[in-house]
Design an enzyme around this catalytic site. Structure first.
Site, short mmCIF file in Angstrom:
data_model
loop_
_atom_site.label_atom_id
_atom_site.label_comp_id
_atom_site.label_asym_id
_atom_site.label_seq_id
_atom_site.Cartn_x
_atom_site.Cartn_y
_atom_site.Cartn_z
N HIS A 1 12.20 26.61 47.64
CA HIS A 1 12.00 28.25 48.72
C HIS A 1 13.09 28.80 48.49
O HIS A 1 12.97 30.15 49.21
CB HIS A 1 11.98 27.30 49.79
CG HIS A 1 10.15 26.45 49.55
ND1 HIS A 1 9.08 26.81 49.53
CD2 HIS A 1 10.24 24.81 50.02
CE1 HIS A 1 8.90 26.06 49.39
NE2 HIS A 1 9.22 24.40 50.17
N HIS B 1 4.77 22.15 48.08
CA HIS B 1 4.36 23.64 48.71
C HIS B 1 5.07 24.54 47.47
O HIS B 1 5.63 24.21 46.70
CB HIS B 1 6.04 23.82 49.82
CG HIS B 1 5.91 22.65 50.79
ND1 HIS B 1 6.60 21.40 50.63
CD2 HIS B 1 5.20 22.76 52.09
CE1 HIS B 1 6.51 20.98 51.89
NE2 HIS B 1 5.14 21.67 52.87
#
Ligand code: Q9C
Ligand code: ZN
Length: 348
Positions: free
Chosen positions: A169, A205
């Site tokens: 991320h 994710h």
């Protein structure tokens, strides 16, 4: 299989993140995750645990903005100097304001800059965060260098970077979602100097940081299979229409999947992703692995079984590409070690 691991991840141990409503929530990304994987590996007869070399700052700076890296390095100390009354020895740093508009500027002030570099409230910063993140990325760097040393066209050579904190991320100039330095991207960028690289991200994710870093490049194909961001973190990125831009147009692919996705549904999408990789015929593969796809994960909401994890690993290994496997998420600490063994055994 060579496994790169450093005990320095203990330096990063924030106890909470901030959830919706501003409530403090126990942070799932904690040291025991890495320990459980390490423990499971030491019980095998094939894993060779190695402490990574600690050089490679230049490699990080080829992927991350120099001011961003110095922000991560200095934020905690600067904060303590600015607000001694409100912060004690092990207080956790969070920003309190974020840039919203398209025309946002980078302010000079400390608290303004903090929102500029931090995407959300699941990237808590404590005194040891930078050193832990550095050791984490060095695991991936060492894993990549080992592959460069050993892989022959006829013999794919694989390594595992047991990274903690995770990285996917973290973008070129931002942290978020438990990630500070994008371990897989730094490693892939090193590998890309001697041939094209594919990064396959199978964390639950969307790999938005990795997407950000390579969005304009065609020499690194990036693919992410993940929960539909319309309903899951990171919410603002990871949609199917994000395919890269300029030079990189057509070299990024997102596969958003429904919450509740089962083994069989996952295999279908994985086959598609693997075909893309085959057609690209990269020299190296980097796999961002998150065990939060597991059915019993406390954050993830897919329904992937242990057998599914084995099958996913097997199908990826069947590409027969030299592969660097990089640890990302996965929060079921009772099962994460076993699940990683199941996955990795396809690559030995
Ligand atoms: N209540 C990785 O898997 N927010 N990051 C979770 C849970 C952040 C996940 C909120 C999730 C980040 C590497
Ligand atoms: Zn994840």
């Amino acid at each position: 299989m060579k496994v790169f691991y450093s005990d320095n991840h203990f330096l990063h141990n924030p106890t909470y993140e901030l959830a919706e409503g501003g409530v403090r929530e126990e942070i799932h990304e904690k040291p025991i995750r890495a320990l459980q994987i390490l423990h499971a590996l030491t019980k095998t007869d094939w894993a060779e645990i190695i402490t990574p070399d600690t050089d490679g700052l230049e490699s990080i700076l080829e992927v991350h903005d120099v001011e961003y890296l110095s922000f991560i390095k200095n934020v905690y100390r600067e904060w303590r100097e600015l607000s001694l009354q409100t912060s004690n020895e092990d207080a956790t740093f969070f920003p309190a304001i974020f840039p919203r508009q398209k025309w946002y500027k980078k302010p000079e002030s400390f608290f303004g800059r903090m929102g500029y570099y931090i995407s959300d409230l699941s990237a808590p910063i404590v005194s040891g965060t930078y050193d832990a993140a550095l050791s984490s990325v060095y695991c991936a760097v060492s894993g990549a260098k080992e592959i460069l040393k050993n892989s022959l066209p006829s013999f794919p050579y694989n390594t595992f970077a047991l990274c903690r904190p995770p990285g996917h991320h973290a973008g070129r100039a931002n942290c978020g979602g438990y990630c500070y330095i994008n371990n897989a991207s730094v490693a892939a960028n090193i590998l890309s100097k001697t041939g094209n690289v594919a990064i396959l991200d199978i964390d639950y994710h969307a790999g938005n940081g990795t997407q950000d870093i390579f969005f304009r490049r065609s020499d690194v194909l990036t693919i992410s299979i993940h929960a539909n961001p319309n309903h899951e973190y990171p919410y603002f990125s990871g949609y199917a229409d994000e395919i890269g831009e300029n030079e990189g147009s057509g070299f990024h692919r997102n596969y958003p999947l429904d919450v509740g996705t089962s083994d069989n549904k996952y295999y279908k999408v994985l086959e598609d992703a693997l075909t893309l990789i085959n057609n690209y015929s990269p020299k190296y593969l980097v796999v961002s692995v998150g065990m939060d796809i597991y059915s019993e994960d406390p954050i993830g909401r897919f329904k992937i079984s242990e057998n599914g994890i084995n099958q996913i690993g097997k199908r990826i290994a069947d590409l027969h590409l030299p592969a660097l496997i990089v640890m990302e998420g996965g929060y079921n600490t009772a099962q994460i070690g076993q699940n990683m063994i199941i996955f990795l055994e396809n690559f030995i």
